[in-house]
Design a protein around this motif. Sequence first.
Motif, PDB file in Angstrom:
ATOM      1  N   ASN A  27       0.816  -1.210   0.000  1.00  0.00           N
ATOM      2  CA  ASN A  27       0.000   0.000   0.000  1.00  0.00           C
ATOM      3  C   ASN A  27       0.852   1.263   0.000  1.00  0.00           C
ATOM      4  O   ASN A  27       0.506   2.264  -0.645  1.00  0.00           O
ATOM      5  N   GLU A  28       1.995   1.232   0.704  1.00  0.00           N
ATOM      6  CA  GLU A  28       2.882   2.394   0.704  1.00  0.00           C
ATOM      7  C   GLU A  28       3.457   2.640  -0.692  1.00  0.00           C
ATOM      8  O   GLU A  28       3.560   3.782  -1.143  1.00  0.00           O
ATOM      9  N   LEU A  29       3.812   1.575  -1.386  1.00  0.00           N
ATOM     10  CA  LEU A  29       4.293   1.729  -2.751  1.00  0.00           C
ATOM     11  C   LEU A  29       3.177   2.217  -3.680  1.00  0.00           C
ATOM     12  O   LEU A  29       3.415   3.024  -4.587  1.00  0.00           O
ATOM     13  N   ARG A  30       1.957   1.740  -3.435  1.00  0.00           N
ATOM     14  CA  ARG A  30       0.825   2.197  -4.247  1.00  0.00           C
ATOM     15  C   ARG A  30       0.613   3.696  -4.088  1.00  0.00           C
ATOM     16  O   ARG A  30       0.406   4.428  -5.078  1.00  0.00           O
ATOM     17  N   LYS A  31       0.681   4.171  -2.850  1.00  0.00           N
ATOM     18  CA  LYS A  31       0.481   5.602  -2.614  1.00  0.00           C
ATOM     19  C   LYS A  31       1.639   6.425  -3.169  1.00  0.00           C
ATOM     20  O   LYS A  31       1.432   7.531  -3.684  1.00  0.00           O
ATOM     21  N   ALA A  32       2.847   5.882  -3.095  1.00  0.00           N
ATOM     22  CA  ALA A  32       4.007   6.642  -3.553  1.00  0.00           C
ATOM     23  C   ALA A  32       4.058   6.741  -5.074  1.00  0.00           C
ATOM     24  O   ALA A  32       4.412   7.795  -5.629  1.00  0.00           O
ATOM     25  N   TYR A  33       3.697   5.643  -5.776  1.00  0.00           N
ATOM     26  CA  TYR A  33       3.818   5.630  -7.236  1.00  0.00           C
ATOM     27  C   TYR A  33       2.471   5.641  -7.948  1.00  0.00           C
ATOM     28  O   TYR A  33       2.421   5.559  -9.181  1.00  0.00           O
ATOM     29  N   PHE A  92      -0.125   3.589  -8.379  1.00  0.00           N
ATOM     30  CA  PHE A  92      -0.683   2.555  -9.241  1.00  0.00           C
ATOM     31  C   PHE A  92      -2.013   2.086  -8.673  1.00  0.00           C
ATOM     32  O   PHE A  92      -2.328   2.311  -7.499  1.00  0.00           O
ATOM     33  N   HIS A  93      -2.811   1.441  -9.487  1.00  0.00           N
ATOM     34  CA  HIS A  93      -4.206   1.162  -9.181  1.00  0.00           C
ATOM     35  C   HIS A  93      -4.342   0.234  -7.971  1.00  0.00           C
ATOM     36  O   HIS A  93      -3.541  -0.684  -7.774  1.00  0.00           O
ATOM     37  N   THR A  94      -5.404   0.486  -7.184  1.00  0.00           N
ATOM     38  CA  THR A  94      -5.622  -0.342  -5.999  1.00  0.00           C
ATOM     39  C   THR A  94      -5.960  -1.783  -6.357  1.00  0.00           C
ATOM     40  O   THR A  94      -5.648  -2.708  -5.600  1.00  0.00           O
ATOM     41  N   LEU A  95      -6.563  -2.014  -7.535  1.00  0.00           N
ATOM     42  CA  LEU A  95      -6.838  -3.388  -7.958  1.00  0.00           C
ATOM     43  C   LEU A  95      -5.551  -4.117  -8.319  1.00  0.00           C
ATOM     44  O   LEU A  95      -5.438  -5.331  -8.117  1.00  0.00           O
ATOM     45  N   TYR A 116      -3.153  -0.519 -17.399  1.00  0.00           N
ATOM     46  CA  TYR A 116      -3.842   0.640 -16.845  1.00  0.00           C
ATOM     47  C   TYR A 116      -3.379   1.891 -17.616  1.00  0.00           C
ATOM     48  O   TYR A 116      -2.531   1.807 -18.505  1.00  0.00           O
ATOM     49  N   ASP A 117      -3.936   3.032 -17.263  1.00  0.00           N
ATOM     50  CA  ASP A 117      -3.636   4.253 -18.017  1.00  0.00           C
ATOM     51  C   ASP A 117      -2.162   4.637 -17.935  1.00  0.00           C
ATOM     52  O   ASP A 117      -1.548   5.028 -18.932  1.00  0.00           O
ATOM     53  N   THR A 118      -1.578   4.532 -16.727  1.00  0.00           N
ATOM     54  CA  THR A 118      -0.214   5.018 -16.529  1.00  0.00           C
ATOM     55  C   THR A 118       0.777   3.918 -16.200  1.00  0.00           C
ATOM     56  O   THR A 118       1.969   4.196 -16.046  1.00  0.00           O
ATOM     57  N   HIS A 119       0.305   2.687 -16.073  1.00  0.00           N
ATOM     58  CA  HIS A 119       1.214   1.611 -15.660  1.00  0.00           C
ATOM     59  C   HIS A 119       0.680   0.273 -16.144  1.00  0.00           C
ATOM     60  O   HIS A 119      -0.458   0.183 -16.634  1.00  0.00           O
ATOM     61  N   SER A 142       4.975 -10.631  -9.208  1.00  0.00           N
ATOM     62  CA  SER A 142       4.223  -9.525  -9.790  1.00  0.00           C
ATOM     63  C   SER A 142       5.202  -8.432 -10.205  1.00  0.00           C
ATOM     64  O   SER A 142       6.087  -8.064  -9.432  1.00  0.00           O
ATOM     65  N   ILE A 143       5.019  -7.938 -11.423  1.00  0.00           N
ATOM     66  CA  ILE A 143       5.888  -6.896 -11.985  1.00  0.00           C
ATOM     67  C   ILE A 143       5.023  -5.704 -12.357  1.00  0.00           C
ATOM     68  O   ILE A 143       4.092  -5.838 -13.161  1.00  0.00           O
ATOM     69  N   ILE A 144       5.311  -4.559 -11.764  1.00  0.00           N
ATOM     70  CA  ILE A 144       4.598  -3.314 -12.068  1.00  0.00           C
ATOM     71  C   ILE A 144       5.586  -2.351 -12.715  1.00  0.00           C
ATOM     72  O   ILE A 144       6.659  -2.085 -12.159  1.00  0.00           O
ATOM     73  N   VAL A 145       5.216  -1.842 -13.892  1.00  0.00           N
ATOM     74  CA  VAL A 145       6.061  -0.905 -14.631  1.00  0.00           C
ATOM     75  C   VAL A 145       5.344   0.441 -14.689  1.00  0.00           C
ATOM     76  O   VAL A 145       4.219   0.527 -15.213  1.00  0.00           O
ATOM     77  N   ILE A 146       5.993   1.464 -14.130  1.00  0.00           N
ATOM     78  CA  ILE A 146       5.441   2.824 -14.114  1.00  0.00           C
ATOM     79  C   ILE A 146       6.523   3.765 -14.630  1.00  0.00           C
ATOM     80  O   ILE A 146       7.498   4.036 -13.927  1.00  0.00           O
ATOM     81  N   GLY A 147       6.372   4.254 -15.827  1.00  0.00           N
ATOM     82  CA  GLY A 147       7.367   5.161 -16.374  1.00  0.00           C
ATOM     83  C   GLY A 147       8.720   4.487 -16.481  1.00  0.00           C
ATOM     84  O   GLY A 147       8.883   3.480 -17.172  1.00  0.00           O
ATOM     85  N   ASP A 148       9.711   5.042 -15.773  1.00  0.00           N
ATOM     86  CA  ASP A 148      11.050   4.454 -15.768  1.00  0.00           C
ATOM     87  C   ASP A 148      11.332   3.708 -14.467  1.00  0.00           C
ATOM     88  O   ASP A 148      12.484   3.528 -14.080  1.00  0.00           O
ATOM     89  N   ILE A 149      10.268   3.268 -13.787  1.00  0.00           N
ATOM     90  CA  ILE A 149      10.382   2.526 -12.527  1.00  0.00           C
ATOM     91  C   ILE A 149       9.735   1.156 -12.701  1.00  0.00           C
ATOM     92  O   ILE A 149       8.628   1.047 -13.248  1.00  0.00           O
ATOM     93  N   LEU A 150      10.436   0.138 -12.244  1.00  0.00           N
ATOM     94  CA  LEU A 150       9.913  -1.232 -12.278  1.00  0.00           C
ATOM     95  C   LEU A 150       9.954  -1.788 -10.853  1.00  0.00           C
ATOM     96  O   LEU A 150      10.989  -1.733 -10.184  1.00  0.00           O
ATOM     97  N   ILE A 151       8.810  -2.321 -10.400  1.00  0.00           N
ATOM     98  CA  ILE A 151       8.690  -2.874  -9.044  1.00  0.00           C
ATOM     99  C   ILE A 151       8.332  -4.352  -9.165  1.00  0.00           C
ATOM    100  O   ILE A 151       7.409  -4.716  -9.898  1.00  0.00           O
ATOM    101  N   THR A 152       9.081  -5.183  -8.472  1.00  0.00           N
ATOM    102  CA  THR A 152       8.797  -6.624  -8.453  1.00  0.00           C
ATOM    103  C   THR A 152       8.453  -7.055  -7.040  1.00  0.00           C
ATOM    104  O   THR A 152       9.100  -6.645  -6.073  1.00  0.00           O
TER     105      THR A 152
END
Length: 387
Positions: free
Chosen positions: A110-116, A118-121, A138-141, A162-172
Motif C-alpha cells: 500500500n505504501e508503494l501504491r500511494k508513492a507511485y 498505481f491502481h488499488t486493484l 492501466y492508463d499510466t502503468h 508480480s511486476i509493475i512498470v510505471i514510467g522508468d520505474i519497475l517494481i517486483t
Amino acid sequence: MPKKKPTLQSHFTDAVSSIGKLVAAPIHFVKPKKPTVARKIASSPGIEHAKGVDTPPEDNSIPIQCIDYGKGGFEKKDFSNITEALAHPRPDWGGHRWINIEGLHPFIINELRKAYDFHTLAAEDVLHIPQRPKLELYDTHSLVIIDMVRIKEEVLASEQVSIIVIGDILITFQESKGDVWDPIRTRIQNPDSRFRRYPIWYLGYALIDAIVDNIYPILERYGDVLNDLEEEAMEDPKPSIQQQIYLIKRELYALRRSFWPVRELTSKLTFDETSPVEKKVRVYMRDVHDHSLQIIELVESSREMCNSLQDFYISVVSNRMNEVMKALTIMAGLFMPITFLAGLYGMNFEHIPELSWKYSYPVFWGACITCTATLLIYFKRKGWIGK
C-alpha cells in the motif's frame, strides 16, 4: 555378466511382497500448496481494507532492494523498511529504478501504491495469491503476473511474481526470499550492457525471460527421472514406480497450468497494438514468446511420456503376473494326479484291493513319479517350461 534369469521362487516372492511395498513405497518430491491470502466474499475491492495494511512489518523481516542504473552509472542499496526505500533519492544522473520486494505485506504494497500511484486493484492482485498469470494494462502503468518455478531442496516450489512498470520505474513483488535473477543483477552492473541503453521494459523482458528459461533444466530433470523409471520398470517393476509416475504427471499438469497463460501474456506484450513495450524491445519479447511455446510443447511431450511409461509399467506387471500364474498353474498341474491318487487311497472304504497287496506302497510311489515325469515332459514339449 549375464543377468540372472528369474526363477519360480523369485516370482512367488515378488508377488507376496508387493502388498508390503504398496505401504512402504517412496513418494516423489512434491510440495503442498501454500496458504493463500484469500478475499472475503463481497468485500470491498482494493487493498485499503486488507488486514494489516496500517501495521508495518518489523525491520529487516522483508528484504527490500533498490537498484538505480542507466547511462550515468549504477547504484544498489538494501533497506530494512519501506519508508527508508521510498525516501532514498534518485541519483543525479537519473536512469531507471528497480525496486524488488521479497515478501508480501499489505503495508509495504500500500505504501508503494500511494508513492507511485498505481491502481488499488493492481495492489490487490499482488497481495491476493495465487493469481492466474496475466497482463493488466492501466492508463499510466502495467501489471504482469507470472509464476516462478524452482526446485529447492528436492521440492518443486512455485511462487507468484508480480511486476509493475510505471514510467522508468519497475517494481517486483515475490512471495518469499530468493529468485533466479542474480545473473541479471550482474549484467546490469556492466556499463556496456543493453540495460543501460534500453528502456525500462528491457529489464521487464529480462526478468520474464529468466523465469521462463529456468523451466528448461526442470523439464530436463523430469526427463532424466522418467528415463530412470523406465529402466527400473523394465528390471524390477515395483509398485512405488506407479506412484512416482502419477506424482510427476500431477506436477507436469501444474507446470502446464502455470505456463499456458504465459503464451497469451507474451503474445500481448509482443504483438498487441496496445502493448506498452517499445518496438526495439518487442524483438526480445518475441523470443520469450517462442520459449513459452517450446516449454508448453515440452511439458505436453513429458506428459505423453508419463502416459506411455504408465502403460509400459502396467504391461510389465501384467506379464510378470502371467508368469507367476503360469508357474502356479504348472505346479498345480504336476500335483493334481498325485493328489488324486492320495485322495483315492486315503478313503476309509473297507474293501480296497490294493491295500492288502505286498508291493502296493512302492507301486503307489512309482505311479506318482511316472505321472509327474510324464507331465513334465509334456509341458516341456509344449514350451511351457524352460523358456
